[in-house]
Enzyme design. Structure first.
Site, PDB file in Angstrom:
ATOM      1  CE  LYS A   1     101.558  36.500  -0.793  1.00 49.12           C
ATOM      2  NZ  LYS A   1     102.655  35.948  -0.014  1.00 49.12           N
TER       3      LYS A   1
ATOM      4  NE  ARG B   1      98.343  32.199   2.318  1.00 44.92           N
ATOM      5  CZ  ARG B   1      98.526  33.506   2.594  1.00 44.92           C
ATOM      6  NH1 ARG B   1      97.580  34.377   2.395  1.00 44.92           N
ATOM      7  NH2 ARG B   1      99.677  33.904   3.081  1.00 44.92           N
TER       8      ARG B   1
ATOM      9  NE  ARG C   1     106.152  40.840   6.964  1.00 51.29           N
ATOM     10  CZ  ARG C   1     105.431  40.035   6.184  1.00 51.29           C
ATOM     11  NH1 ARG C   1     105.205  40.372   4.934  1.00 51.29           N
ATOM     12  NH2 ARG C   1     104.957  38.902   6.630  1.00 51.29           N
TER      13      ARG C   1
ATOM     14  NE  ARG D   1     102.407  39.927   9.270  1.00 50.61           N
ATOM     15  CZ  ARG D   1     102.056  39.463   8.079  1.00 50.61           C
ATOM     16  NH1 ARG D   1     101.965  40.272   7.043  1.00 50.61           N
ATOM     17  NH2 ARG D   1     101.796  38.184   7.917  1.00 50.61           N
TER      18      ARG D   1
ATOM     19  NE  ARG E   1     103.270  33.755   7.862  1.00 54.07           N
ATOM     20  CZ  ARG E   1     103.974  34.884   7.794  1.00 54.07           C
ATOM     21  NH1 ARG E   1     104.833  35.184   8.738  1.00 54.07           N
ATOM     22  NH2 ARG E   1     103.803  35.700   6.798  1.00 54.07           N
TER      23      ARG E   1
HETATM   24  P1  AMP Z   1      99.456  37.121   4.679  1.00 54.44           P
HETATM   25  O1  AMP Z   1      99.437  38.531   5.152  1.00 54.44           O
HETATM   26  O2  AMP Z   1      98.903  36.973   3.292  1.00 54.44           O
HETATM   27  O3  AMP Z   1     100.792  36.462   4.849  1.00 54.44           O
HETATM   28  O4  AMP Z   1      98.436  36.309   5.628  1.00 54.44           O
HETATM   29  C1  AMP Z   1      98.629  36.235   7.023  1.00 54.44           C
HETATM   30  C2  AMP Z   1      97.874  35.071   7.601  1.00 54.44           C
HETATM   31  O5  AMP Z   1      96.476  35.225   7.357  1.00 54.44           O
HETATM   32  C3  AMP Z   1      98.222  33.709   7.024  1.00 54.44           C
HETATM   33  O6  AMP Z   1      99.378  33.151   7.613  1.00 54.44           O
HETATM   34  C4  AMP Z   1      96.959  32.922   7.368  1.00 54.44           C
HETATM   35  O7  AMP Z   1      96.908  32.585   8.740  1.00 54.44           O
HETATM   36  C5  AMP Z   1      95.873  33.949   7.113  1.00 54.44           C
HETATM   37  N1  AMP Z   1      95.430  33.906   5.702  1.00 54.44           N
HETATM   38  C6  AMP Z   1      95.577  34.884   4.757  1.00 54.44           C
HETATM   39  N2  AMP Z   1      95.053  34.494   3.584  1.00 54.44           N
HETATM   40  C7  AMP Z   1      94.554  33.237   3.779  1.00 54.44           C
HETATM   41  C8  AMP Z   1      93.916  32.288   2.945  1.00 54.44           C
HETATM   42  N3  AMP Z   1      93.679  32.539   1.636  1.00 54.44           N
HETATM   43  N4  AMP Z   1      93.537  31.099   3.500  1.00 54.44           N
HETATM   44  C9  AMP Z   1      93.766  30.844   4.793  1.00 54.44           C
HETATM   45  N5  AMP Z   1      94.403  31.670   5.620  1.00 54.44           N
HETATM   46  C10 AMP Z   1      94.803  32.870   5.136  1.00 54.44           C
END
Ligand code: AMP
Length: 191
Positions: A13, A88, A127, A133, A144
């Site tokens: 994404k 989400r 990654r 990360r 996740r």
């Molecule tokens: P991402 O980089 O989009 O995979 O996001 C990393 C982490 O940030 C996720 O695993 C959540 O812990 C938090 N996070 C990101 N976007 C959201 C969202 N829309 N709602 C809740 N937690 C989020």
């Protein structure tokens, strides 16, 4: 153009969001990136978010919604945006609907990248080596994916029913996936 890009963790994404946002001249707004920036700056929001992120859990809706509300109110997001990683949950969809209604705006399309589950885990483990990360360990990756299936995958039907869904095969090289995305976006009427 007002777009959302969805897909399970590791679907690519973030990479694709940057290309699409650049093409349409709108900001790519990644909630994950905003949380990570807050974590590294040690803000109260970052301290709060970190414990959820490290466990692979979602940050609570109230916190996330408020953060997005603030971000969408900024000048550069007024002509359009691409949301990456938000909404989400069903509650976040409702909140976003309200934010857009208040601005008298609507979404043009919701892009969904579909990727094979085994490939996802491999991509994320790779990654982890490159980016280091904290949430890319195998246990957290699995958690996740589970949360995505439970809480986020149902959003696909919500947006399909609204006629906004654009599903794109996310397998293969980055450039191939981009081509598919742009071809699909060509068919989306712009507001
Ligand atoms: P991402 O980089 O989009 O995979 O996001 C990393 C982490 O940030 C996720 O695993 C959540 O812990 C938090 N996070 C990101 N976007 C959201 C969202 N829309 N709602 C809740 N937690 C989020």
């Amino acid at each position: 153009m007002r777009l959302i890009i969805m897909g399970p963790p590791g679907a690519g994404k973030g990479t694709q969001a940057k290309f699409i946002a650049e093409h349409f001249g709108v900001p790519a707004i990644s909630t994950g990136d905003i949380f990570r920036a807050n974590v590294s700056e040690g803000t109260p929001l970052g301290v709060d978010a970190k414990r959820y992120m490290d466990a692979g859990e979602y940050v609570p809706d109230e916190v996330t919604n408020q953060m997005v509300r603030n971000r969408l109110g900024e000048e550069d997001a007024l002509p359009g945006f691409l949301l990456d990683g938000y909404p989400r949950t069903v509650a976040q969809v409702e909140e976003l609907d309200q934010m857009l209604a208040a601005l008298n705006e609507s979404l043009d399309a919701v892009l969904v990248l579909t990727v094979d589950a085994e490939e996802l885990v491999q991509r994320l483990l790779q990654r982890a080596q490159v980016e280091g990360r904290a949430d890319d360990t195998e246990d957290v990756i699995r958690r996740r994916q589970e949360i995505y299936v439970e809480q986020t995958a149902p959003l696909i039907d919500v947006y399909r029913e609204r006629g906004l869904l654009v599903e794109v095969d996310g397998m293969g090289e980055v450039a191939e996936v981009s081509e598919r995305l742009f071809a699909a976006l060509d068919r989306v009427p712009q507001s």
